[in-house]
Motif scaffolding. Structure first.
Motif, PDB file in Angstrom:
ATOM      1  N   ALA A   1       1.958   8.833  -6.472  1.00 46.58           N
ATOM      2  CA  ALA A   1       2.264  10.245  -6.217  1.00 46.58           C
ATOM      3  C   ALA A   1       3.391  10.724  -7.121  1.00 46.58           C
TER       4      ALA A   1
ATOM      5  N   ALA B   1       0.828  -1.209   0.000  1.00 44.47           N
ATOM      6  CA  ALA B   1       0.000   0.000   0.000  1.00 44.47           C
ATOM      7  C   ALA B   1       0.863   1.261   0.000  1.00 44.47           C
TER       8      ALA B   1
ATOM      9  N   CYS C   1      -1.005  11.083  -0.838  1.00 47.34           N
ATOM     10  CA  CYS C   1      -1.353   9.982  -1.743  1.00 47.34           C
ATOM     11  C   CYS C   1      -1.238   8.641  -1.036  1.00 47.34           C
ATOM     12  N   VAL C   2      -0.211   8.466  -0.212  1.00 38.85           N
ATOM     13  CA  VAL C   2      -0.054   7.229   0.552  1.00 38.85           C
ATOM     14  C   VAL C   2      -1.253   7.026   1.478  1.00 38.85           C
TER      15      VAL C   2
ATOM     16  N   VAL D   1      -4.343   6.064  -0.711  1.00 45.29           N
ATOM     17  CA  VAL D   1      -4.239   4.710  -1.262  1.00 45.29           C
ATOM     18  C   VAL D   1      -4.380   3.665  -0.153  1.00 45.29           C
ATOM     19  N   ALA D   2      -3.682   3.857   0.967  1.00 40.76           N
ATOM     20  CA  ALA D   2      -3.787   2.906   2.075  1.00 40.76           C
ATOM     21  C   ALA D   2      -5.215   2.866   2.626  1.00 40.76           C
TER      22      ALA D   2
ATOM     23  N   TRP E   1       2.687   1.568  -3.457  1.00 40.08           N
ATOM     24  CA  TRP E   1       1.780   2.027  -4.502  1.00 40.08           C
ATOM     25  C   TRP E   1       1.414   3.494  -4.318  1.00 40.08           C
ATOM     26  N   GLY E   2       1.211   3.918  -3.083  1.00 44.54           N
ATOM     27  CA  GLY E   2       0.897   5.326  -2.833  1.00 44.54           C
ATOM     28  C   GLY E   2       2.012   6.242  -3.293  1.00 44.54           C
TER      29      GLY E   2
END
Length: 174
Positions: free
Chosen positions: A133, A125, A151-152, A155-156, A128-129
């Protein structure tokens, strides 16, 4: 032709995040939703059949990037090398946790692999974040920390929510 391949790439990414998102979210929420070993076994049993099938989407994304957009693929892999390596290590850790936790009996053995599932899912997670970003900012050398953190978090949170909705559907009584 580029527009067609871009559409295929977008479809594959949407498929990956829609289907693998609940696996990542369930792994993140495993300590919260699985208070007992039996609960954790039930949650892992609900997600395990889908894990390998969902990862095929990501392999297809890599294939499309390599075949249709080699310049973009090279730029992304080179520019985001530490994040891609973190993503791959997290992926391996999470999958190893899923497959090895049932190999032996014992509370310590399963607890260690449950930790691996949770840590690998959080790693996925967070990776990917940060990747999203960085891509959104045009792959700069040093992305804005504030945008990366935001963004993290999004996404998380989306993965966790996706996992929570899946477990409420797949495991009645949760």
């Amino acid at each position: 032709m580029d527009v067609l391949w871009l559409g295929v790439l977008a479809l594959l990414l949407i498929g990956y995040f829609a289907l693998e998102g609940f696996d990542i979210g369930l792994g993140m929420l495993l300590p919260v939703l699985g208070r007992t070993q039996r609960d954790r076994d039930t949650i892992v049993s609900a997600m395990a059949p889908f894990v390998l099938a969902n990862e095929v989407w990501l392999v297809a994304v890599a294939g499309v990037l390599f075949g249709a957009f080699p310049e973009v693929e090279g730029r992304v892999l080179y520019g985001l090398y530490p994040l891609v390596v973190t993503l791959l290590i997290s992926w391996i850790l999470r999958d190893a946790g899923l497959w090895f936790r049932r190999r032996l009996d014992g509370a310590g053995w399963r607890a260690a692999w449950d930790w691996a599932v949770c840590a690998g899912s959080y790693g996925l997670a967070l990776s990917w974040g940060m990747i999203l970003a960085s891509i959104a900012q045009g792959l700069p050398e040093s992305p804005s920390p504030l945008a990366g953190i935001a963004c993290v978090a999004v996404v998380a949170g989306a993965f966790a929510f996706h996992g929570w909705t899946f477990v409420s559907w797949a495991v009645p009584g949760r």
